[in-house]
Design a protein around this motif. Sequence first.
Motif, PDB file in Angstrom:
ATOM      1  N   ILE A  86      19.268   3.625 -23.207  1.00 53.66           N
ATOM      2  CA  ILE A  86      18.578   2.196 -23.618  1.00 53.66           C
ATOM      3  C   ILE A  86      17.312   2.332 -24.333  1.00 53.66           C
ATOM      4  CG2 ILE A  86      18.160   0.011 -22.799  1.00 53.66           C
ATOM      5  CD1 ILE A  86      20.133   0.290 -20.453  1.00 53.66           C
ATOM      6  N   GLU A  87      17.528   2.099 -25.667  1.00 54.14           N
ATOM      7  CA  GLU A  87      16.107   1.863 -26.474  1.00 54.14           C
ATOM      8  C   GLU A  87      15.429   0.679 -26.495  1.00 54.14           C
ATOM      9  OE1 GLU A  87      14.404   3.843 -30.652  1.00 54.14           O
ATOM     10  OE2 GLU A  87      16.848   3.630 -30.311  1.00 54.14           O
ATOM     11  N   TYR A  88      14.563   0.282 -25.588  1.00 51.04           N
ATOM     12  CA  TYR A  88      13.733  -0.714 -25.849  1.00 51.04           C
ATOM     13  C   TYR A  88      12.877  -0.873 -26.831  1.00 51.04           C
ATOM     14  CZ  TYR A  88      15.474  -0.894 -20.896  1.00 51.04           C
ATOM     15  OH  TYR A  88      16.061  -0.709 -19.738  1.00 51.04           O
ATOM     16  N   VAL A  89      12.564  -2.114 -27.311  1.00 50.73           N
ATOM     17  CA  VAL A  89      11.601  -2.506 -28.398  1.00 50.73           C
ATOM     18  C   VAL A  89      10.430  -2.145 -27.964  1.00 50.73           C
ATOM     19  CG1 VAL A  89      10.858  -4.396 -30.065  1.00 50.73           C
ATOM     20  CG2 VAL A  89      13.148  -4.214 -29.641  1.00 50.73           C
ATOM     21  N   ARG A  90       9.423  -1.357 -28.744  1.00 52.27           N
ATOM     22  CA  ARG A  90       8.315  -1.132 -28.187  1.00 52.27           C
ATOM     23  C   ARG A  90       7.149  -2.072 -29.075  1.00 52.27           C
ATOM     24  NH1 ARG A  90       7.391   4.385 -29.532  1.00 52.27           N
ATOM     25  NH2 ARG A  90       8.714   4.350 -31.298  1.00 52.27           N
ATOM     26  N   VAL A  91       6.040  -2.186 -28.574  1.00 48.29           N
ATOM     27  CA  VAL A  91       5.053  -2.781 -29.236  1.00 48.29           C
ATOM     28  C   VAL A  91       4.259  -1.791 -30.161  1.00 48.29           C
ATOM     29  CG1 VAL A  91       2.810  -4.038 -29.097  1.00 48.29           C
ATOM     30  CG2 VAL A  91       4.624  -4.473 -27.537  1.00 48.29           C
ATOM     31  N   CYS A  92       3.981  -2.257 -31.423  1.00 44.61           N
ATOM     32  CA  CYS A  92       3.217  -1.334 -32.366  1.00 44.61           C
ATOM     33  C   CYS A  92       1.753  -2.055 -32.452  1.00 44.61           C
ATOM     34  CB  CYS A  92       3.895  -1.545 -33.598  1.00 44.61           C
ATOM     35  SG  CYS A  92       2.832  -0.797 -34.941  1.00 44.61           S
TER      36      CYS A  92
ATOM     37  N   THR B 150      13.295   4.054 -35.469  1.00 45.19           N
ATOM     38  CA  THR B 150      12.333   4.362 -36.928  1.00 45.19           C
ATOM     39  C   THR B 150      10.749   4.439 -36.324  1.00 45.19           C
ATOM     40  OG1 THR B 150      11.725   2.056 -37.820  1.00 45.19           O
ATOM     41  CG2 THR B 150      14.065   2.990 -38.342  1.00 45.19           C
ATOM     42  N   ASP B 151      10.102   4.784 -37.292  1.00 44.84           N
ATOM     43  CA  ASP B 151       8.726   4.904 -37.083  1.00 44.84           C
ATOM     44  C   ASP B 151       8.013   3.689 -37.891  1.00 44.84           C
ATOM     45  OD1 ASP B 151       8.985   5.837 -39.545  1.00 44.84           O
ATOM     46  OD2 ASP B 151       7.637   7.348 -39.382  1.00 44.84           O
ATOM     47  N   THR B 152       8.821   2.677 -38.344  1.00 47.43           N
ATOM     48  CA  THR B 152       8.343   1.653 -39.054  1.00 47.43           C
ATOM     49  C   THR B 152       8.274   0.183 -38.247  1.00 47.43           C
ATOM     50  OG1 THR B 152       9.660   2.282 -40.993  1.00 47.43           O
ATOM     51  CG2 THR B 152       8.924  -0.097 -41.032  1.00 47.43           C
ATOM     52  N   CYS B 153       6.776  -0.252 -38.365  1.00 42.51           N
ATOM     53  CA  CYS B 153       6.489  -1.340 -37.671  1.00 42.51           C
ATOM     54  C   CYS B 153       6.739  -2.607 -38.587  1.00 42.51           C
ATOM     55  CB  CYS B 153       4.966  -1.442 -37.302  1.00 42.51           C
ATOM     56  SG  CYS B 153       4.508   0.095 -36.255  1.00 42.51           S
TER      57      CYS B 153
ATOM     58  N   ARG C   6       9.158 -21.630 -44.216  1.00 42.71           N
ATOM     59  CA  ARG C   6       8.893 -20.234 -44.671  1.00 42.71           C
ATOM     60  C   ARG C   6       8.933 -19.193 -43.787  1.00 42.71           C
ATOM     61  NH1 ARG C   6       2.797 -19.826 -46.737  1.00 42.71           N
ATOM     62  NH2 ARG C   6       3.637 -20.522 -48.747  1.00 42.71           N
ATOM     63  N   ILE C   7       9.697 -18.019 -44.185  1.00 38.69           N
ATOM     64  CA  ILE C   7       9.916 -16.803 -43.583  1.00 38.69           C
ATOM     65  C   ILE C   7       9.040 -15.810 -44.171  1.00 38.69           C
ATOM     66  CG2 ILE C   7      11.618 -15.086 -42.661  1.00 38.69           C
ATOM     67  CD1 ILE C   7      11.588 -17.881 -41.353  1.00 38.69           C
ATOM     68  N   ASN C   8       8.403 -14.871 -43.398  1.00 39.07           N
ATOM     69  CA  ASN C   8       7.653 -13.596 -43.682  1.00 39.07           C
ATOM     70  C   ASN C   8       8.239 -12.527 -43.112  1.00 39.07           C
ATOM     71  OD1 ASN C   8       5.683 -15.395 -45.196  1.00 39.07           O
ATOM     72  ND2 ASN C   8       4.870 -15.927 -43.184  1.00 39.07           N
ATOM     73  N   LEU C   9       8.197 -11.566 -43.677  1.00 42.10           N
ATOM     74  CA  LEU C   9       8.675  -9.994 -43.031  1.00 42.10           C
ATOM     75  C   LEU C   9       7.696  -8.892 -43.612  1.00 42.10           C
ATOM     76  CD1 LEU C   9      12.677  -9.983 -43.553  1.00 42.10           C
ATOM     77  CD2 LEU C   9      11.482 -10.850 -41.679  1.00 42.10           C
ATOM     78  N   ASP C  10       6.923  -8.307 -42.732  1.00 42.94           N
ATOM     79  CA  ASP C  10       5.910  -7.420 -42.992  1.00 42.94           C
ATOM     80  C   ASP C  10       6.163  -6.182 -42.300  1.00 42.94           C
ATOM     81  OD1 ASP C  10       3.405  -6.208 -43.713  1.00 42.94           O
ATOM     82  OD2 ASP C  10       2.199  -7.852 -42.799  1.00 42.94           O
ATOM     83  N   THR C  11       6.510  -5.203 -43.164  1.00 40.71           N
ATOM     84  CA  THR C  11       6.679  -3.842 -42.511  1.00 40.71           C
ATOM     85  C   THR C  11       5.661  -2.713 -42.966  1.00 40.71           C
ATOM     86  OG1 THR C  11       7.871  -3.106 -44.502  1.00 40.71           O
ATOM     87  CG2 THR C  11       9.081  -4.472 -42.819  1.00 40.71           C
ATOM     88  N   ARG C  12       5.312  -2.021 -42.141  1.00 39.71           N
ATOM     89  CA  ARG C  12       4.251  -0.888 -42.420  1.00 39.71           C
ATOM     90  C   ARG C  12       4.763   0.364 -41.587  1.00 39.71           C
ATOM     91  NH1 ARG C  12      -1.539  -4.561 -42.209  1.00 39.71           N
ATOM     92  NH2 ARG C  12      -0.341  -6.416 -42.620  1.00 39.71           N
ATOM     93  N   THR C  13       4.357   1.514 -42.463  1.00 39.94           N
ATOM     94  CA  THR C  13       4.860   2.516 -42.022  1.00 39.94           C
ATOM     95  C   THR C  13       3.459   3.857 -42.120  1.00 39.94           C
ATOM     96  OG1 THR C  13       7.046   2.450 -42.388  1.00 39.94           O
ATOM     97  CG2 THR C  13       6.330   4.605 -41.995  1.00 39.94           C
ATOM     98  N   GLN C  14       3.139   4.454 -41.297  1.00 41.53           N
ATOM     99  CA  GLN C  14       2.013   5.365 -41.625  1.00 41.53           C
ATOM    100  C   GLN C  14       2.613   6.615 -42.045  1.00 41.53           C
ATOM    101  OE1 GLN C  14      -0.816   4.519 -41.076  1.00 41.53           O
ATOM    102  NE2 GLN C  14      -1.790   6.044 -42.197  1.00 41.53           N
TER     103      GLN C  14
END
Length: 533
Positions: free
Chosen positions: A34-40, A53-56, A92-100
């Motif tokens: 079971i892969e739980y959603v992790r806080v970034c 993924t490693d994308t927040c 309004r809908i916003n999607l903000d993705t960030r990857t190091q």
Amino acid sequence: MRLVAYALLGSTVACAVAGSARAADLPVRKAGPIEYVRVCSAYGAGFFYVPGTDTCLRVSGRARFEGGYITSYTRQAGTNSGDTSGYRGLLRINLDTRTQTAYGTLRAFVRLDAGSRAGAAGVGRSGTQERLGLAYIGTGVDENGRAQQVMNVDKAFIQFAGLTAGRASSFFDFYAHDFELSSATAGSDVASTNLLAYTATFGGGLSATLSVEDPVFRRTPIFAPSGGTAPVAPVFVGYTRGVPSGFANIDSIQRERLPDVVGALRLDQAWGSAQISAATHELNVGNIALGTGANAAVAHTNSVQGWAVQGGVKLNAPFVAPGDVLYLQGAYGDGAQFYTGYSTFSGSAGQSPATIQGQKFQQFFSDATIDPVTGQLQTSQSFTAVASYLHYWSPDWRSAVFGSYGEQSFGRGARLAQGAAFDVASTLAGSNPFGANAVGAPGTRFYQLSQALRDTYQFVAGASLIWSPVKDLDIGVEGYYTQIGLKSGRAIDLDKSPTAYANIAGINAGTVVPRTATQDSVSQIRFRVQRDF
């Protein structure tokens, strides 16, 4: 009987043991992990890792209701004439993705706005949104022009190692009506344009940006008199040894050729921010057809590079109250009126939009006119200055006080040249073929009172009060006053003398004496309930 009971019990136990033994020989299927959603936490509150993924990612949005009142001075026939109230719902809908990455943060941000508007201009209908193809008006008998649906890809950009590419806010802008509900002051505010930019950061909060931006979202029309079928409008233009020589057509639609180039130098520190920005903006029109029929010739109108500069400062004022901020900003443009934001209140859907219902005279927002003798572009000039102060009375209550002043002037001799050309054209045609936008013949009474290509000023003042009883909920009201006026002379009052332009000869002869005005004004009140999440 006891013996039979013992025998049955023994048989049952034996069967159970045998069944267990056979079950032990079967393969065992393991449950999937079971892969739980992790806080970034690397990029602030609200981000979480996209599973696998490693994308927040951060998902956010907004719901808004607005209602408002605008003064109206007419009940004449026409779209939106006489409306005093208007309403709008917005999502309004916003999607903000960030990857190091090894090169820094890779970011993609998208924002979708959709809304339903109705009622008065300034609160409901938006001609500028229609011009950009983002809004669609209702066409029913009762709601014709009064109901409007809006769909806008407000943001869709990528940021990587100093690069910004996509649909984003113009890098020329600074204040951008940050503290206003209605965006009423004169000032540049292009929240959505297509661009490719690079930002270099230096020490001490200093950064420099070079941005290549889509010119379509900064255009106002080249002046062309009415009387023809858009986009081609007739005008008397041409030259033979310096003398006007024939009728012509202007293709006033500008071609998509050179992009706008924007440069900005910005400083961000604990005391606030400061920015200096500059932009170039090409003006061009199609060829001009001289003469008619088989004798028609083609004249080439050279393109012109308009330009604009802007300076602004943002000062934090925690010594007055925590959160208090003062903005000061000024801009000047030559052939680039949209960069100074002089037409913010009326919008830039046409060369002379009339937002004030029952407007006494119209402002002309053209970036340039065409010299009727040389056939070349003559740019107009504009400047704006704005001040806005945000004050927190308490953590739950805040107010903004704002104001602006601006002017627009057309090239020296532009109105005189257009008027002289109209006079010759009217003489050749036996009448005035150009309708209400005619400048008129120099030296006549109508020339003195016509509204076309008049230098104007604009003044705005307003204030708001907003209550935030809980986090991310705003309930507010805003009121403001706008005045437009002529820098010199008087113009025919279209509200009190709506038929004057139909009798130009009578005005010149003195048999018709129209009512005149030097300024016009409007007041608006807007109420908003907004929830961000």
